[in-house]
Design a protein around this motif. Structure first.
Motif, PDB file in Angstrom:
ATOM      1  N   ASP A  39       0.915  -1.066  -0.222  1.00  0.00           N
ATOM      2  CA  ASP A  39      -0.045   0.127  -0.038  1.00  0.00           C
ATOM      3  C   ASP A  39       1.006   1.047  -0.034  1.00  0.00           C
ATOM      4  O   ASP A  39       1.597   1.521   0.983  1.00  0.00           O
ATOM      5  CB  ASP A  39      -0.882   0.187   1.104  1.00  0.00           C
ATOM      6  CG  ASP A  39      -1.900   1.187   1.203  1.00  0.00           C
ATOM      7  OD1 ASP A  39      -1.938   2.025   0.519  1.00  0.00           O
ATOM      8  OD2 ASP A  39      -2.482   1.313   2.177  1.00  0.00           O
ATOM      9  N   SER A  40       0.751   1.863  -1.164  1.00  0.00           N
ATOM     10  CA  SER A  40       1.570   3.152  -1.149  1.00  0.00           C
ATOM     11  C   SER A  40       1.003   4.396  -0.580  1.00  0.00           C
ATOM     12  O   SER A  40       1.581   5.227  -0.377  1.00  0.00           O
ATOM     13  CB  SER A  40       2.240   3.554  -2.749  1.00  0.00           C
ATOM     14  OG  SER A  40       1.075   3.823  -3.305  1.00  0.00           O
ATOM     15  N   GLY A  41      -0.134   4.309  -0.406  1.00  0.00           N
ATOM     16  CA  GLY A  41      -0.981   5.670   0.187  1.00  0.00           C
ATOM     17  C   GLY A  41      -1.105   6.703  -0.525  1.00  0.00           C
ATOM     18  O   GLY A  41      -1.470   7.850  -0.143  1.00  0.00           O
ATOM     19  N   GLN A  42      -1.004   6.473  -1.919  1.00  0.00           N
ATOM     20  CA  GLN A  42      -0.982   7.645  -3.110  1.00  0.00           C
ATOM     21  C   GLN A  42      -2.140   7.622  -3.964  1.00  0.00           C
ATOM     22  O   GLN A  42      -2.571   6.254  -4.213  1.00  0.00           O
ATOM     23  CB  GLN A  42       0.273   7.668  -3.907  1.00  0.00           C
ATOM     24  CG  GLN A  42       1.537   7.822  -3.176  1.00  0.00           C
ATOM     25  CD  GLN A  42       2.841   7.838  -3.986  1.00  0.00           C
ATOM     26  OE1 GLN A  42       2.684   7.330  -5.155  1.00  0.00           O
ATOM     27  NE2 GLN A  42       4.032   8.250  -3.619  1.00  0.00           N
ATOM     28  N   VAL A  43      -2.736   8.609  -4.221  1.00  0.00           N
ATOM     29  CA  VAL A  43      -3.921   8.655  -4.966  1.00  0.00           C
ATOM     30  C   VAL A  43      -3.731   9.703  -6.112  1.00  0.00           C
ATOM     31  O   VAL A  43      -3.276  11.083  -5.602  1.00  0.00           O
ATOM     32  CB  VAL A  43      -5.191   8.860  -4.095  1.00  0.00           C
ATOM     33  CG1 VAL A  43      -6.483   9.130  -4.941  1.00  0.00           C
ATOM     34  CG2 VAL A  43      -5.628   7.820  -3.272  1.00  0.00           C
ATOM     35  N   SER A  44      -3.986   9.487  -7.162  1.00  0.00           N
ATOM     36  CA  SER A  44      -3.824  10.501  -8.169  1.00  0.00           C
ATOM     37  C   SER A  44      -5.257  11.311  -8.515  1.00  0.00           C
ATOM     38  O   SER A  44      -6.343  10.301  -8.528  1.00  0.00           O
ATOM     39  CB  SER A  44      -3.325   9.862  -9.562  1.00  0.00           C
ATOM     40  OG  SER A  44      -2.042   9.375  -9.323  1.00  0.00           O
ATOM     41  N   LEU A  45      -5.174  12.469  -8.961  1.00  0.00           N
ATOM     42  CA  LEU A  45      -6.585  13.326  -9.216  1.00  0.00           C
ATOM     43  C   LEU A  45      -6.414  14.126 -10.203  1.00  0.00           C
ATOM     44  O   LEU A  45      -5.226  14.803 -10.258  1.00  0.00           O
ATOM     45  CB  LEU A  45      -7.100  13.971  -7.837  1.00  0.00           C
ATOM     46  CG  LEU A  45      -8.317  14.819  -8.074  1.00  0.00           C
ATOM     47  CD1 LEU A  45      -9.506  14.110  -8.272  1.00  0.00           C
ATOM     48  CD2 LEU A  45      -8.280  15.715  -6.869  1.00  0.00           C
ATOM     49  N   ILE A  46      -7.424  13.924 -11.379  1.00  0.00           N
ATOM     50  CA  ILE A  46      -7.194  14.867 -12.471  1.00  0.00           C
ATOM     51  C   ILE A  46      -8.502  15.948 -12.268  1.00  0.00           C
ATOM     52  O   ILE A  46      -9.541  15.268 -12.027  1.00  0.00           O
ATOM     53  CB  ILE A  46      -7.323  14.031 -13.671  1.00  0.00           C
ATOM     54  CG1 ILE A  46      -6.119  13.083 -13.956  1.00  0.00           C
ATOM     55  CG2 ILE A  46      -7.359  15.151 -14.909  1.00  0.00           C
ATOM     56  CD1 ILE A  46      -6.179  12.245 -15.066  1.00  0.00           C
ATOM     57  N   ARG A  47      -8.237  17.179 -12.334  1.00  0.00           N
ATOM     58  CA  ARG A  47      -9.245  18.210 -12.392  1.00  0.00           C
ATOM     59  C   ARG A  47      -9.521  18.897 -13.583  1.00  0.00           C
ATOM     60  O   ARG A  47      -8.314  19.328 -13.945  1.00  0.00           O
ATOM     61  CB  ARG A  47      -8.970  18.815 -11.112  1.00  0.00           C
ATOM     62  CG  ARG A  47     -10.003  20.170 -11.056  1.00  0.00           C
ATOM     63  CD  ARG A  47      -9.829  20.997  -9.693  1.00  0.00           C
ATOM     64  NE  ARG A  47     -10.810  21.837  -9.690  1.00  0.00           N
ATOM     65  CZ  ARG A  47     -10.909  22.802  -8.660  1.00  0.00           C
ATOM     66  NH1 ARG A  47     -10.132  22.626  -7.566  1.00  0.00           N
ATOM     67  NH2 ARG A  47     -11.846  23.801  -8.843  1.00  0.00           N
ATOM     68  N   GLN A  48     -10.265  19.038 -14.018  1.00  0.00           N
ATOM     69  CA  GLN A  48     -10.539  20.109 -15.162  1.00  0.00           C
ATOM     70  C   GLN A  48     -11.720  21.183 -14.950  1.00  0.00           C
ATOM     71  O   GLN A  48     -12.631  20.663 -14.221  1.00  0.00           O
ATOM     72  CB  GLN A  48     -11.285  19.297 -16.245  1.00  0.00           C
ATOM     73  CG  GLN A  48     -10.219  18.041 -16.802  1.00  0.00           C
ATOM     74  CD  GLN A  48     -10.695  17.298 -18.052  1.00  0.00           C
ATOM     75  OE1 GLN A  48     -11.832  17.251 -18.308  1.00  0.00           O
ATOM     76  NE2 GLN A  48      -9.641  16.585 -19.064  1.00  0.00           N
ATOM     77  N   ALA A  62     -14.933  27.339 -18.065  1.00  0.00           N
ATOM     78  CA  ALA A  62     -15.858  28.375 -17.743  1.00  0.00           C
ATOM     79  C   ALA A  62     -16.455  29.109 -18.885  1.00  0.00           C
ATOM     80  O   ALA A  62     -15.724  29.215 -20.016  1.00  0.00           O
ATOM     81  CB  ALA A  62     -15.072  29.648 -16.880  1.00  0.00           C
ATOM     82  N   GLY A  63     -17.666  29.524 -18.972  1.00  0.00           N
ATOM     83  CA  GLY A  63     -18.316  30.196 -19.887  1.00  0.00           C
ATOM     84  C   GLY A  63     -19.756  30.031 -19.874  1.00  0.00           C
ATOM     85  O   GLY A  63     -20.325  29.259 -18.873  1.00  0.00           O
ATOM     86  N   PRO A  64     -20.645  30.557 -20.993  1.00  0.00           N
ATOM     87  CA  PRO A  64     -21.878  30.569 -20.777  1.00  0.00           C
ATOM     88  C   PRO A  64     -22.352  29.197 -21.211  1.00  0.00           C
ATOM     89  O   PRO A  64     -23.623  28.829 -20.922  1.00  0.00           O
ATOM     90  CB  PRO A  64     -22.357  31.613 -21.860  1.00  0.00           C
ATOM     91  CG  PRO A  64     -21.144  31.798 -22.742  1.00  0.00           C
ATOM     92  CD  PRO A  64     -19.926  31.380 -21.999  1.00  0.00           C
ATOM     93  N   LEU A  65     -21.624  28.413 -21.880  1.00  0.00           N
ATOM     94  CA  LEU A  65     -22.087  27.007 -22.357  1.00  0.00           C
ATOM     95  C   LEU A  65     -21.320  25.758 -21.691  1.00  0.00           C
ATOM     96  O   LEU A  65     -20.151  26.244 -21.028  1.00  0.00           O
ATOM     97  CB  LEU A  65     -22.067  26.755 -23.789  1.00  0.00           C
ATOM     98  CG  LEU A  65     -22.663  27.917 -24.759  1.00  0.00           C
ATOM     99  CD1 LEU A  65     -22.205  27.614 -26.217  1.00  0.00           C
ATOM    100  CD2 LEU A  65     -24.343  27.705 -24.573  1.00  0.00           C
ATOM    101  N   PRO A  66     -21.853  24.704 -21.404  1.00  0.00           N
ATOM    102  CA  PRO A  66     -21.071  23.654 -21.068  1.00  0.00           C
ATOM    103  C   PRO A  66     -19.767  23.335 -21.843  1.00  0.00           C
ATOM    104  O   PRO A  66     -19.883  23.797 -23.064  1.00  0.00           O
ATOM    105  CB  PRO A  66     -22.096  22.527 -21.035  1.00  0.00           C
ATOM    106  CG  PRO A  66     -23.323  22.992 -21.210  1.00  0.00           C
ATOM    107  CD  PRO A  66     -23.165  24.414 -21.786  1.00  0.00           C
ATOM    108  N   HIS A  67     -18.949  22.726 -21.422  1.00  0.00           N
ATOM    109  CA  HIS A  67     -17.853  22.331 -21.913  1.00  0.00           C
ATOM    110  C   HIS A  67     -18.280  21.352 -23.326  1.00  0.00           C
ATOM    111  O   HIS A  67     -19.373  20.704 -23.056  1.00  0.00           O
ATOM    112  CB  HIS A  67     -16.875  21.138 -21.137  1.00  0.00           C
ATOM    113  CG  HIS A  67     -15.475  20.883 -22.005  1.00  0.00           C
ATOM    114  ND1 HIS A  67     -15.633  19.764 -22.877  1.00  0.00           N
ATOM    115  CD2 HIS A  67     -14.301  21.580 -22.194  1.00  0.00           C
ATOM    116  CE1 HIS A  67     -14.290  19.602 -23.296  1.00  0.00           C
ATOM    117  NE2 HIS A  67     -13.619  20.526 -22.824  1.00  0.00           N
ATOM    118  N   PRO A  68     -17.863  21.396 -24.475  1.00  0.00           N
ATOM    119  CA  PRO A  68     -18.289  20.749 -25.574  1.00  0.00           C
ATOM    120  C   PRO A  68     -18.471  19.100 -25.333  1.00  0.00           C
ATOM    121  O   PRO A  68     -19.466  18.583 -26.089  1.00  0.00           O
ATOM    122  CB  PRO A  68     -17.229  20.885 -26.616  1.00  0.00           C
ATOM    123  CG  PRO A  68     -16.676  22.291 -26.091  1.00  0.00           C
ATOM    124  CD  PRO A  68     -16.634  22.240 -24.874  1.00  0.00           C
ATOM    125  N   SER A  69     -17.857  18.353 -24.531  1.00  0.00           N
ATOM    126  CA  SER A  69     -17.793  17.007 -24.394  1.00  0.00           C
ATOM    127  C   SER A  69     -18.959  16.905 -23.438  1.00  0.00           C
ATOM    128  O   SER A  69     -19.684  15.997 -23.673  1.00  0.00           O
ATOM    129  CB  SER A  69     -16.578  16.431 -23.602  1.00  0.00           C
ATOM    130  OG  SER A  69     -16.388  17.208 -22.387  1.00  0.00           O
TER     131      SER A  69
END
Length: 63
Positions: free
Chosen positions: A22-31, A34-41
């Motif tokens: 158990d390394s005790g490490q976790v990776s997190l990706i955050r995106q 901002a804008g008047p519309l949602p992200h295209p995806s």
């Protein structure tokens, strides 16, 4: 790995003898987007759930 983590979070570690540790490490990706519309995806996701909804959202933003 702690049991309270979602299934799609993977923890990989090991030692020279092949035993997992158990390394005790976790990776997190955050995106952020901002804008008047949602992200295209995200907009495409709406359209997948309710066909035509992406166009309706665009028309709403144009008004």
């Amino acid at each position: 790995m702690p049991r309270d983590l979602p299934d799609n979070i993977h923890e990989e570690s090991g030692s020279a003898d092949g035993n997992r540790q158990d390394s005790g490490q976790v990776s997190l990706i955050r995106q952020e987007f901002a804008g008047p519309l949602p992200h295209p995806s995200v907009l495409a996701g709406y359209d997948d759930v309710v066909p035509g909804s992406a166009e309706r959202i665009l028309r709403m933003a144009e008004k």
